[in-house]
Design a protein around this motif. Structure first.
Motif, PDB file in Angstrom:
ATOM      1  N   SER A 519      61.505 -68.292   0.347  1.00 29.16           N
ATOM      2  CA  SER A 519      60.714 -66.987   0.117  1.00 29.16           C
ATOM      3  C   SER A 519      60.053 -66.346   1.612  1.00 29.16           C
ATOM      4  O   SER A 519      60.163 -65.190   1.730  1.00 29.16           O
ATOM      5  CB  SER A 519      59.738 -67.259  -0.951  1.00 29.16           C
ATOM      6  OG  SER A 519      58.905 -68.158  -0.867  1.00 29.16           O
ATOM      7  N   LYS A 522      62.923 -64.823   4.283  1.00 30.30           N
ATOM      8  CA  LYS A 522      63.566 -63.571   4.039  1.00 30.30           C
ATOM      9  C   LYS A 522      63.737 -62.897   5.041  1.00 30.30           C
ATOM     10  O   LYS A 522      64.740 -61.898   5.386  1.00 30.30           O
ATOM     11  CB  LYS A 522      63.506 -62.940   2.750  1.00 30.30           C
ATOM     12  CG  LYS A 522      63.528 -63.860   1.613  1.00 30.30           C
ATOM     13  CD  LYS A 522      63.445 -63.320   0.139  1.00 30.30           C
ATOM     14  CE  LYS A 522      63.762 -64.237  -1.210  1.00 30.30           C
ATOM     15  NZ  LYS A 522      63.631 -63.804  -2.261  1.00 30.30           N
ATOM     16  N   ASP A 523      62.595 -62.522   5.889  1.00 33.11           N
ATOM     17  CA  ASP A 523      62.459 -61.354   6.803  1.00 33.11           C
ATOM     18  C   ASP A 523      62.656 -62.209   8.178  1.00 33.11           C
ATOM     19  O   ASP A 523      62.255 -61.612   9.338  1.00 33.11           O
ATOM     20  CB  ASP A 523      61.392 -60.590   6.764  1.00 33.11           C
ATOM     21  CG  ASP A 523      60.062 -61.565   6.698  1.00 33.11           C
ATOM     22  OD1 ASP A 523      60.402 -62.771   6.600  1.00 33.11           O
ATOM     23  OD2 ASP A 523      58.748 -61.318   6.510  1.00 33.11           O
ATOM     24  N   ILE A 525      65.372 -64.128   9.091  1.00 34.76           N
ATOM     25  CA  ILE A 525      66.810 -64.721   9.201  1.00 34.76           C
ATOM     26  C   ILE A 525      67.268 -64.682  10.519  1.00 34.76           C
ATOM     27  O   ILE A 525      67.984 -65.405  11.156  1.00 34.76           O
ATOM     28  CB  ILE A 525      67.899 -64.066   8.078  1.00 34.76           C
ATOM     29  CG1 ILE A 525      67.373 -64.422   6.535  1.00 34.76           C
ATOM     30  CG2 ILE A 525      69.295 -64.352   8.336  1.00 34.76           C
ATOM     31  CD1 ILE A 525      68.058 -63.651   5.599  1.00 34.76           C
ATOM     32  N   LEU A 540      71.526 -71.353   4.689  1.00 35.22           N
ATOM     33  CA  LEU A 540      71.724 -70.118   3.781  1.00 35.22           C
ATOM     34  C   LEU A 540      72.535 -70.082   2.794  1.00 35.22           C
ATOM     35  O   LEU A 540      72.473 -69.825   1.387  1.00 35.22           O
ATOM     36  CB  LEU A 540      71.724 -68.673   4.589  1.00 35.22           C
ATOM     37  CG  LEU A 540      70.710 -68.632   5.558  1.00 35.22           C
ATOM     38  CD1 LEU A 540      71.265 -67.390   6.579  1.00 35.22           C
ATOM     39  CD2 LEU A 540      69.701 -67.962   4.710  1.00 35.22           C
ATOM     40  N   ILE A 547      68.555 -67.357  -1.607  1.00 37.66           N
ATOM     41  CA  ILE A 547      68.479 -65.970  -0.816  1.00 37.66           C
ATOM     42  C   ILE A 547      69.859 -65.506  -0.873  1.00 37.66           C
ATOM     43  O   ILE A 547      70.996 -66.175  -0.542  1.00 37.66           O
ATOM     44  CB  ILE A 547      68.084 -66.309   0.548  1.00 37.66           C
ATOM     45  CG1 ILE A 547      66.800 -66.932   0.832  1.00 37.66           C
ATOM     46  CG2 ILE A 547      68.401 -65.193   1.551  1.00 37.66           C
ATOM     47  CD1 ILE A 547      66.354 -67.198   2.290  1.00 37.66           C
ATOM     48  N   LYS A 551      71.405 -60.108   0.531  1.00 43.12           N
ATOM     49  CA  LYS A 551      70.199 -59.927   1.294  1.00 43.12           C
ATOM     50  C   LYS A 551      70.528 -60.690   2.748  1.00 43.12           C
ATOM     51  O   LYS A 551      70.031 -59.918   3.669  1.00 43.12           O
ATOM     52  CB  LYS A 551      69.332 -61.066   0.723  1.00 43.12           C
ATOM     53  CG  LYS A 551      67.818 -61.102   1.568  1.00 43.12           C
ATOM     54  CD  LYS A 551      67.229 -59.827   1.462  1.00 43.12           C
ATOM     55  CE  LYS A 551      65.928 -59.781   2.423  1.00 43.12           C
ATOM     56  NZ  LYS A 551      65.129 -58.544   2.559  1.00 43.12           N
ATOM     57  N   VAL A 552      71.319 -61.552   2.930  1.00 44.45           N
ATOM     58  CA  VAL A 552      71.381 -62.166   4.247  1.00 44.45           C
ATOM     59  C   VAL A 552      72.265 -61.047   5.072  1.00 44.45           C
ATOM     60  O   VAL A 552      72.073 -60.744   6.259  1.00 44.45           O
ATOM     61  CB  VAL A 552      72.205 -63.520   4.256  1.00 44.45           C
ATOM     62  CG1 VAL A 552      72.803 -63.915   5.598  1.00 44.45           C
ATOM     63  CG2 VAL A 552      71.392 -64.338   3.634  1.00 44.45           C
ATOM     64  N   GLU A 555      70.163 -58.093   6.290  1.00 45.36           N
ATOM     65  CA  GLU A 555      69.042 -58.363   7.404  1.00 45.36           C
ATOM     66  C   GLU A 555      69.753 -58.776   8.606  1.00 45.36           C
ATOM     67  O   GLU A 555      69.473 -58.579   9.641  1.00 45.36           O
ATOM     68  CB  GLU A 555      68.655 -60.100   6.986  1.00 45.36           C
ATOM     69  CG  GLU A 555      67.444 -59.943   5.978  1.00 45.36           C
ATOM     70  CD  GLU A 555      66.156 -58.859   6.168  1.00 45.36           C
ATOM     71  OE1 GLU A 555      65.819 -59.325   7.574  1.00 45.36           O
ATOM     72  OE2 GLU A 555      65.625 -58.450   5.406  1.00 45.36           O
TER      73      GLU A 555
END
Length: 823
Positions: A519, A522-523, A525, A540, A547, A551-552, A555
Motif C-alpha cells: 500500500s 502504489k505511488d 512504482i 508487482l 496492486i 494501477k501499475v 502509474e
C-alpha cells in the motif's frame, strides 16, 4: 579484618575473611629496629625523599624510605616532641621537652616552659611554636614579623598543623583543652573555635588529631568524634567587624574507638584508632591492638570500607597519645608510629590483588585482574577479547568492565565482543557505545546497528541521535542507510522505504515483501522500476492482488518503456490476463522490443490483427506483415511479399509448405520461372509437395540453372525414396492386418467361463438355474455378455443374425461368433 605482620605474637586472634584488604603492611626494619631496641619513638615527620624520627632520648634520625639511617642529630637530653620540615626538605625544625627549638643554620630559641609542637611552613620562612603555658607564636624567620595568641586557660597546646601557612589559605590550627581554634595569619584574627564533644577525656592522654584534606577542608578527630570542617570566604556585605573567613562543619560522626591519627585518602579517610577491650576472664580493661580503618564520610555518619587490627610491638603497654599517624601525600603511604615499632601501610597493587585471589581460589577474579593488567599495558583489543571468556554470562561484570573501558576512552575496543544475548546488558551500555561510534566512525556505527539485535538498545534514542548528525551531513549514505535500518527495527516501515528508494538500496524489495508494504508503494512504482525493473516487475506480478495490473499500467503511463517491460512479462506469464492491453502492446513492442513482436503476434489471441497490420506496414516490418497477412487468410499477398521484399526462396518455399495450398505453389512457380536461383531452390525442395515435372516443363530452353544436375539427381532420389516408403508402408500394413486377424481368431476360439455368479443381462437373474437337473438354454456373445435364450428377441426373417443388445445400444458393434449352450 585482622592483618598479621611479621613477628606477630598473637596468631590465635587471626581471622579468615572473604573480603580483600585495601592496604598491606610492612614493618620498617634495618635502622629503625636498631634504634627502637635502645630507645623509643616519640614523633616522626614524613618527606617525599626521607623520614625524620624523634626519640624519647632527644635524638633525631634521618632515614631513607626503607628505614636505613642516613644522619643522626643529638638534639636534646630529653624527649623530642615534634619535628617539622619545609616543603623542599632543606630546613629542619625540632622542639624538645625542655622548651627548646632548634633550627639548624637558622639559630635557636628558648622558652621558660615546655614546647609541645613546632611547625615550619612550606617555604621554610615561618615558624609556629606551641608552648606549655598556652601560647602560640608565629615567627617570620627572615622578615622578623611576629604574631602571638594566648589561650584563655593556661593549659598546654596539644597540636598545631605542620603546614599552617598555605599558598591559598593563610591560617593555622591549634587544639587545646576546650577545643580546636583556627587562626588567620593575614588578619591576625581567630576565625572560629570548634569545641570538643567529650570533655571527660583528659586532653593530655587523648590528644586531638588534625589533618588538612585540601587547602580549605580541615578534619578534626578527638576522642571518638570526627568533624569535617570547610573554611569559606565571607561575603563582603556580611563582614563588618567579623573575620573575612568562617568555618562550616559539613560532616560529623562518631567512631567505635579512640582516634590517634587521621589522614586523607582521595575522598575517604584513614583513621588510626586506639582500642580498649574488656577481658572475658578477668573482666578488666586492657589495651588491644590498634586499628587502621578506611572510612567513607557521610553527612551524619560514615561507612566502613576496611578495618585492620595491627600487631605492633608493645601494643599492650601503649596509650592513645603514644600512637601517631603520618602520611606521604604523593604516594599514599601511611606510617603508624608507636614507641617500639614503626609500620608503613600502602595501598595494595595488582600483584597483591592477584596473590590474594590465588590464596582464596577466586580464579574468575584472577581473570579480571588479568584484564586490568592488559589494559594497563595498553593492550586494549586483547583485553577486550579476553572479556568474552573471563566474564562469561555475568552481566554485572560486563557492565563494570564496559565502564572501565569508557574511562580510558576505549569503548570501541570492547564493542565487537559485547554479549548480544544471554546475557543482555542494560540498554544504556549499548547506547553509550553507539554514541561513541556515532561521534567518530560512521561505518563502525552502521556495522554495530546492523549486527546488534534492535531490542538491545532504546531505538528512539539512537534514531534521534542519527537525525541530529544528518542535520550536519544530510547526504551521508552511511547515516541514511543506518537510519532506514533503525526505522525498520522500530516498525516505521514507511520512512525506511522512502530512504531505501532514495538510496536505491538493494534491500528495498526485501523490506516490501517482509513487511507487506504494497500500500505504501502504489505511488512509487516508477521509482521501483527505475531502480531495478526486473525485480520490481516480478514483485508487482507476484502481488497483483495487492496492486492491480490496471494501477501499475496507469502509474507507468508516462514511462512507456517501463510500461512495456511490465506488460511483456505479464504476457509471458499469462497470455490472457492483460488482454485489454494487447492492442497497446503492439506499438510498445514495435517501439522498444521488435524481436519479441512476432512471438507476441503469434501467441496472442486478443490482438487486433488489422491494427497490428497497419503498424507493421507503416514501419515496414516484413516478417511481421507476412505473418499477419497469412493469419488473416491473405496467403498470396504474404507469399508475394516474401518473394518481392525478402527475396528469400527458402522462406517462400517454407511458407508454401506451411499453407499446403496448390495455388500458392503455382504463384511461387510463376514468380520463380525466370529466376534461375529460385528455380534451383524449388527443384531442391518441392519434390515431396509438388510434381517436379510441372516446374521442369515450364523452364525455358537455354536457361542456365545453377547446379541443375544436382537438383535433378535430388528429385530422382526423392522420388525413389517416396516409392520405397510407400512399399514399406504397404508391407507393414499387410503384416499388421494378418497379425490382428490371427489374434482375433485365437481370441474367439477360446472358451468362456460361466458359473453361478453370472447373470442374464436382460432379466438380471442368475444365468444358471438353481436346479441343475432341469433343461436350460443360454446365449453367450464374444463380448462376454450373457442372456437366457428366451430373453433374447426372436431373429426376424430379414435379419436372421443375433446381436448383443448392450453393445448395439452403445454403438460398440455387435458381438460375433455366438456361443449357444443347451442342456
Amino acid at each position: 579484618e585482622t592483618v598479621s605482620l611479621e613477628e606477630s605474637t598473637d596468631e590465635s586472634e587471626e581471622e579468615e575473611s572473604e573480603e580483600e584488604p585495601k592496604l598491606k603492611y610492612e614493618r620498617l626494619s634495618n635502622g629503625v629496629t636498631e634504634i627502637l631496641q635502645k630507645d623509643a619513638a616519640s614523633c616522626m615527620t614524613v618527606h617525599d625523599k626521607f623520614l625524620a624520627l624523634g626519640t624519647h632520648y632527644g635524638k633525631v634520625y634521618l632515614l631513607d624510605v626503607q628505614g636505613n639511617i642516613t644522619q643522626k642529630f643529638d638534639v636534646s637530653p630529653v624527649k623530642i616532641n615534634q619535628i617539622s620540615l619545609d616543603e623542599s626538605g632543606e630546613h629542619l625544625g625540632v622542639c624538645s621537652e625542655d622548651g627548646k627549638v632548634l633550627i639548624p643554620s637558622r639559630g635557636s630559641r628558648s622558652s621558660p616552659v615546655k614546647i609541645n609542637q613546632i611547625s615550619l611552613d612550606e617555604s621554610g620562612e615561618h615558624l609556629g611554636v606551641c608552648s606549655e603555658d598556652g601560647k602560640v607564636q608565629v615567627f617570620g624567620l627572615y622578615s622578623g614579623e611576629e604574631f602571638h595568641e594566648t589561650f584563655d586557660c593556661p593549659i598546654k597546646i596539644i597540636a598545631v598543623h605542620p603546614h599552617f601557612v598555605r599558598s591559598s589559605c593563610k591560617q593555622f590550627v591549634t587544639g587545646g583543652k576546650k577545643g580546636v581554634k583556627i587562626f588567620d595569619i593575614t588578619s591576625k584574627q581567630r576565625i572560629t573555635n570548634v569545641p570538643r564533644d567529650d570533655i571527660s577525656l583528659r586532653p593530655d592522654m587523648y590528644p586531638c588529631s588534625l589533618c588538612w584534606k585540601d587547602s580549605v577542608t580541615l578534619i578534626i578527630g578527638w576522642g571518638t568524634s570526627v568533624k569535617i570542617c570547610s573554611v569559606k570566604e565571607r561575603h563582603a556585605s556580611e563582614m563588618r567587624d567579623l573575620p573575612s573567613r568562617y568555618v562550616e562543619i559539613v560532616s560529623q560522626f562518631e567512631t567505635e574507638f579512640y582516634i590517634s591519627g587521621l589522614a586523607p585518602l582521595c575522598d575517604q579517610l584513614v583513621v588510626l584508632s586506639y582500642v580498649k577491650e574488656v577481658s572475658e576472664k578477668t573482666e578488666r580493661e586492657y589495651c588491644a591492638r590498634p586499628r587502621l580503618d578506611i572510612i567513607q564520610p557521610l553527612s551524619e555518619a560514615c561507612e566502613e570500607i576496611s578495618s585492620d587490627a595491627l600487631t605492633v610491638r608493645g601494643f599492650q603497654e601503649n596509650e592513645c597519645r603514644d600512637y601517631h599517624l603520618e602520611y606521604s601525600e604523593g604516594e599514599s603511604l601511611f606510617y603508624i608510629v608507636s614507641p617500639r615499632d614503626v609500620v608503613v601501610a600502602k595501598e595494595r597493587d595488582q600483584d597483591d590483588h592477584i596473590d590474594w585471589l590465588l590464596e582464596k581460589k577466586k580464579y574468575e577474579d584472577i581473570g579480571l585482574a588479568y584484564i586490568n593488567h592488559l589494559v594497563e599495558k595498553g593492550e586494549y583489543d586483547i583485553a577486550a577479547r579476553k572479556c568474552q571468556k573471563i566474564l562469561g554470562k555475568n552481566a554485572a561484570l560486563w557492565e563494570y568492565e564496559v565502564y572501565k573501558f569508557k574511562e580510558i576512552g576505549q569503548l570501541k575496543a570492547i564493542s565487537p565482543y559485547l554479549p548480544r544475548g544471554d546475557p543482555v546488558l542494560k540498554p544504556l551500555i549499548y547506547e553509550m557505545i553507539l554514541h561513541e561510534f556515532l561521534e567518530s566512525d560512521y561505518e563502525g556505527f552502521a556495522t554495530l546497528v546492523r549486527e546488534w539485535p534492535g531490542d538491545l538498545f532504546n531505538n528512539s534514542v539512537i534514531v534521534q541521535a542519527v537525525r541530529e548528525h544528518l542535520k550536519k551531513d544530510s547526504q551521508n549514505r552511511t547515516l541514511l542507510q543506518t537510519l532506514a535500518e533503525l526505522y525498520t527495527y522500530d516498525k516505521n516501515y514507511g520512512n525506511a522505504l522512502e530512504i531505501y528508494l532514495t538510496l536505491r538500496h538493494k534491500d528495498v524489495f526485501q523490506l516490501i515483501h517482509k513487511h507487506n508494504l504494497f500500500s505504501s508503494i502504489k505511488d512509487k512504482i516508477v521509482l521501483l522500476m527505475d531502480f531495478d525493473s526486473e525485480k520490481a516487475v516480478d514483485m508487482l506480478l507476484d502481488n497483483e492482488d495487492k496492486i492491480s495490473i490496471k494501477k501499475v499500467v496507469e502509474e507507468l503511463e508516462d514511462r512507456p518503456e517501463l510500461q512495456h517491460v511490465y506488460l511483456h512479462k505479464l504476457f509471458k506469464r499469462d497470455h490472457h490476463k492483460g488482454q485489454r492491453y494487447h492492442e497497446k502492446q503492439i506499438s510498445l513492442y514495435a517501439e522498444y522490443d521488435r524481436p519479441n513482436l512476432l512471438p507476441f503476434l503469434r501467441d496472442s489471441t486478443h490482438c487486433p490483427l488489422e491494427k497490428a497490420l497497419e503498424i507493421c506496414h507503416q514501419r515496414n516490418f516484413v516478417e511481421e506483415t507476412v505473418y499477419l497477412l497469412s493469419r488473416m487468410g491473405n496467403s498470396r499477398s504474404a507469399l508475394k511479399m516474401i518473394m518481392e521484399e525478402l527475396h528469400d526462396v527458402d522462406k517462400a518455399i517454407e511458407f508454401a509448405k506451411e499453407q499446403d495450398d496448390g495455388e500458392l505453389w503455382e504463384d511461387l512457380i510463376l514468380y520463380s520461372i525466370d529466376k534461375p536461383p529460385f528455380i534451383t531452390g524449388l527443384l531442391n525442395n518441392i519434390g515431396t509437395h509438388v510434381d517436379p515435372i510441372l516446374l521442369i516443363h515450364r523452364i525455358k530452353e537455354g536457361m542456365e540453372i545453377p547446379n541443375l544436375r544436382d537438383s535433378l539427381v535430388k528429385i530422382l532420389q526423392d522420388y525413389n525414396l517416396q516409392i520405397l516408403l510407400r512399399e514399406g508402408c504397404k508391407k507393414i500394413l499387410v503384416a499388421d492386418s494378418l497379425s490382428l486377424l490371427k489374434k482375433m481368431h485365437r481370441t474367439q476360439m477360446k472358451g468362456i467361463l460361466v458359473d453361478e455368479e453370472n447373470i442374464c443381462e436382460s432379466c438380471l437373474s442368475p444365468i444358471l438355474p438353481s436346479d441343475a437337473a432341469k433343461p436350460f438354454s443360454m446365449v453367450v456373445f464374444h463380448c462376454r455378455h450373457m442372456f437366457h435364450k428366451e430373453c433374447l428377441p426372436v431373429p426376424s426373417m430379414t435379419s436372421p443374425a443375433q446381436f448383443c443388445n448392450i453393445c448395439s445400444a452403445k454403438h460398440r458393434g455387435p458381438g460375433s461368433a455366438i456361443l449357444e449352450m443347451k442342456k
